[in-house]
Write an enzyme that holds these catalytic residues in place. Structure first.
Site, PDB file in Angstrom:
ATOM      1  N   GLY A 201       0.804  -1.223   0.000  1.00 39.06           N
ATOM      2  CA  GLY A 201       0.000   0.000   0.000  1.00 39.06           C
ATOM      3  C   GLY A 201       0.830   1.263   0.000  1.00 39.06           C
ATOM      4  N   GLY A 226      -5.584  -8.112  -6.352  1.00 42.96           N
ATOM      5  CA  GLY A 226      -5.198  -7.812  -4.963  1.00 42.96           C
ATOM      6  C   GLY A 226      -4.039  -6.839  -4.959  1.00 42.96           C
ATOM      7  N   LEU A 227      -4.179  -5.745  -4.266  1.00 44.23           N
ATOM      8  CA  LEU A 227      -3.150  -4.701  -4.278  1.00 44.23           C
ATOM      9  C   LEU A 227      -1.811  -5.232  -3.750  1.00 44.23           C
ATOM     10  CD1 LEU A 227      -2.463  -1.679  -4.717  1.00 44.23           C
ATOM     11  CD2 LEU A 227      -3.092  -1.311  -2.329  1.00 44.23           C
ATOM     12  N   ASP A 228      -0.781  -5.160  -4.557  1.00 43.47           N
ATOM     13  CA  ASP A 228       0.573  -5.575  -4.170  1.00 43.47           C
ATOM     14  C   ASP A 228       0.641  -7.050  -3.772  1.00 43.47           C
ATOM     15  OD1 ASP A 228       1.451  -2.974  -4.635  1.00 43.47           O
ATOM     16  OD2 ASP A 228       1.026  -2.349  -2.587  1.00 43.47           O
ATOM     17  N   GLU A 229      -0.262  -7.842  -4.325  1.00 38.83           N
ATOM     18  CA  GLU A 229      -0.300  -9.254  -3.970  1.00 38.83           C
ATOM     19  C   GLU A 229       0.026 -10.182  -5.131  1.00 38.83           C
ATOM     20  OE1 GLU A 229      -4.127  -9.937  -2.270  1.00 38.83           O
ATOM     21  OE2 GLU A 229      -3.651  -8.841  -0.423  1.00 38.83           O
TER      22      GLU A 229
END
Lengths: 284, 284, 284, 284
Positions: A201, A226-229
């Protein structure tokens, strides 16, 4: 004499390496690189192979058809095949940070990247002058939550127009829409300025500073919803100490971001990455 | 079900990978690891392969004979074959420094090294108590220029008595005789306390300090007749600065020496190294 | 001639460095090391100073009293003062893993650690033989949730009996009680087998493997009540790839754990660490 | 409020730190950074100090005169003093390799380097277009053994014309004349593509490949008359293996060269380096 690169993944099966290498021998090919990996937990076989074809009887289409009929179908392979002269076309998405952009364009101009950059797309106009210095078309595509449908549409049109193969987010500060992610599945590379999964994030350097870490990092990964996943391609780190301020973290981080993103771009463009199960196999 | 490891090197030839993998398939073997390398300049092919044999019909001798007859001879291969339960026997040569000795014996006792240590040989009596702590036979073999024939003879007798496969010089401070080097060709591992080829010979930390380097190193290599000129197995480095004294270099270097030597020992014991043309191929 | 080390932290104030250095000059001291740091956000000043006293008129008690009266009180300093011959006493807490224990005892025996190890305390009997090899008293103190009051009491009695200054958890697998943490505030060092704050808690190598990271790490930190949330002393990392299994992660991690814990122990024993605001200042 | 940076070296003397810090207090300065080092072998004291002057009564000239009269002369100091707004002027010398040039100009354009680049000088015309992209004056100054007097004269005239403070050889492939070295003593930075002192001179990657090293490096250093023997500013390394060709070494090396040269330039421009006895003190 032609050089081809083949990427394969499929269920692990008896004699699969022998079958592939026999096939290459059968078309009078000389293997100059072979690497393979078996994910024992998932029972999946991965292979990357480079070979020279001693005859000129094949073009890419005919060899692909022959490979499919004589090998791929039998083993139910997911596969890709490339010739060396096919340079992938990369679009750069940027916002206001210029350090990764300068680094990529410098490497590109110095002939280090086996790819073409037909277009730079940005949600701000700030970096138009940088694009101009390197004579690369720059398109300003505003993008905010309120106008994301319009923004996405403009992005997709440009990507189609420039026949883009993959996208690099060089510190692009906006969300990528699910539609764009699906269209370019495993073909959008982001650079995140932390050692993921620590500090996903916003403002990771601030969080790292607050936590008092002794090492900071950067992570390049394929973009998923998925953010940064998404699957991690490459990571690197730098030492910090109590004597470093947040500004020092950010400055040291810029070097990490540059290096880690440049390596990921190169690996992807050289067809050295494969994605499976939200992880990457990187044959480097 | 038996697991075997095969190391091969020979002239690079057409279809060689296919031939090897076909052979493994023909004896009902399942390849669980395969790595290969071609030295294009020298036209030499290297391969390391691990496989499981699904049947119990083979013992090591019979499979070796079959491999030789049906594959190795045809391609004029230099090759080795091992089963996993064959742990190599390692002799430790030490003098007065104890840090590498403690590290190796600690790892050995913690079960990290796939080998046996039947004997420690030293030209000084100082470390006998360390050997005693770990209940390993310790032999004091004096060695100086004047008595090198006597020393060598005693060393060779002990090595034969304990059926030693390879030797590790854990900061052993005496010359190894040409005869011993020849007897254990590519089977004597030394740790040199510099980033070779910088600072060969005596007192490398002092030389590094004098030159004002910003990084120090350590190098593990196979022993050849040229001092510190043998094939390099592993190297690592540590940062230093103007604020470090020679004593700091030495202390930081001890950690490097430990790590680099331990890694080389493990690679060798796992049959992951091959030597060619004074260089190593390390399949790690 | 006596050598003393002084650690200071206090509110940042005008002329503070001049005041300290003048003070040292006033007692005929020769500064041989000085490092300082200002936390600009918190307005806190930190200093570490080593000096030689040219006269023999002082003992530690008298110099402490003089320092307090003539300098420390005026600036409202938190401070510590040590002579070099005061080796801190360290207790080792272990469970079943032996690799860190062997490493620490090996370094200790090789004379690398400026401390004493009067006792090893364990909640299992497994490692008693390792302690015996190094002739260090070993106490078996069972510890589970159900008997934590009894366990804690036994631990505290042993720590008092052996006059312990600080505790090292060398892969000790039980919770430390709040009471023990309070008694040894900023004097209990843990090694966590991940690159914190990524993967706190149990089985970090498994989590790292699942996430597909390209780098694993280890973190040494002071123990606080929040699990794996205490001030970080030292971290280090190692590269991994798709070809590494969880077992490979664990094996590579053992080396990281050893190194990172050993460095933290050394820094602490040399009085090079200070804690403030859940972070460390490490004057190395 | 003005910020000044002071660099000092002199014979180590009693109370020197107290004297300097008292002096700063006497001019109503607030020390925001202080680092010092004593070379015990040579008995030399080094200090770097940053402070804020709370009053506006000083300009650089008056504070310099005051410092000299009230402190420097007494201790027989070699010293330099800078204000933060004095950006040093850097000349870039290049030949045909463009990767370091792109990297430096990219960082410069991104605002990362506290300096000015008024001129690029080259013994070839190839990189004129790169200079043009970044709008920096480019001068073609032919230079060979036969015309070295003419070349040197042209170089010196340009350096004087552009009021150059220091020179960076960004893979400049010609000898620097003794006269130029003397004129810019400790102000010419070179990047050598090996881990010095290993592999000085020409074709270090080829030599490293032949030796079979497992780590390659790059070294930035001040230029002295001895080829590749000047004081080292910064070094870094990258891992290589048997699978890398000389071309791979060169490509990996380009990244090292970029990073190591960029760091050296930054350290020098921030006045963080001091030279003594063919070594550097780097206060970073």
């Amino acid at each position: 004499m032609q050089k081809i690169t083949i990427l394969i993944h499929c269920e692990d099966q008896k004699s699969i390496i022998a079958s592939v290498t026999n096939y290459i021998a059968s078309i009078d090919g000389n293997i100059i690189y072979l690497d393979q990996h078996v994910d024992a937990d998932e029972n999946v076989f991965f292979m990357r192979l480079e070979c020279e074809l001693r005859t000129d009887q094949w073009n890419l289409e005919s060899i692909k058809a022959h490979f499919k009929m004589n090998l791929a179908t039998k083993f139910n392979m997911a596969w890709e095949m490339y010739t060396l002269d096919q340079k992938p076309k990369m679009a750069l998405f940027v916002s206001k940070y210029d350090h990764c952009l300068y680094d990529i364009l410098g490497r590109y101009s110095a002939g280090e990247l086996p790819l073409e950059i037909p277009v730079i797309i940005s949600n701000h106009e700030d970096l138009e002058s940088v694009a101009a210095r390197f004579s690369i078309p720059f398109h300003y595509v505003p993008f905010t939550k309120d106008i994301k449908e319009i923004g996405e549409k403009a992005q997709l049109q440009l990507l189609e127009h420039y026949q883009i193969d993959f996208i690099v987010l060089a510190r692009y500060m906006q969300i990528i829409t699910p539609n764009l992610i699906a269209t370019y599945k495993n073909n959008i590379i982001n650079i995140h300025h932390s050692f993921l999964p620590a500090f996903p994030g916003a403002k990771p350097y601030h969080s790292a500073f607050k936590r008092g870490v002794k090492i900071i990092g950067a992570t390049s990964h394929y973009v998923t919803e998925g953010l940064d996943e998404g699957p991690i391609i490459e990571q690197d780190i730098a030492r910090v100490s109590h004597s470093h301020s947040i500004e020092d973290f950010i400055m040291k981080g810029r070097d990490l971001e540059r290096m880690v993103l440049a390596r990921a771009i190169k690996l992807h463009a050289e067809r050295k990455t494969m994605v499976y199960n939200n992880k990457t196999v990187v044959f480097s």
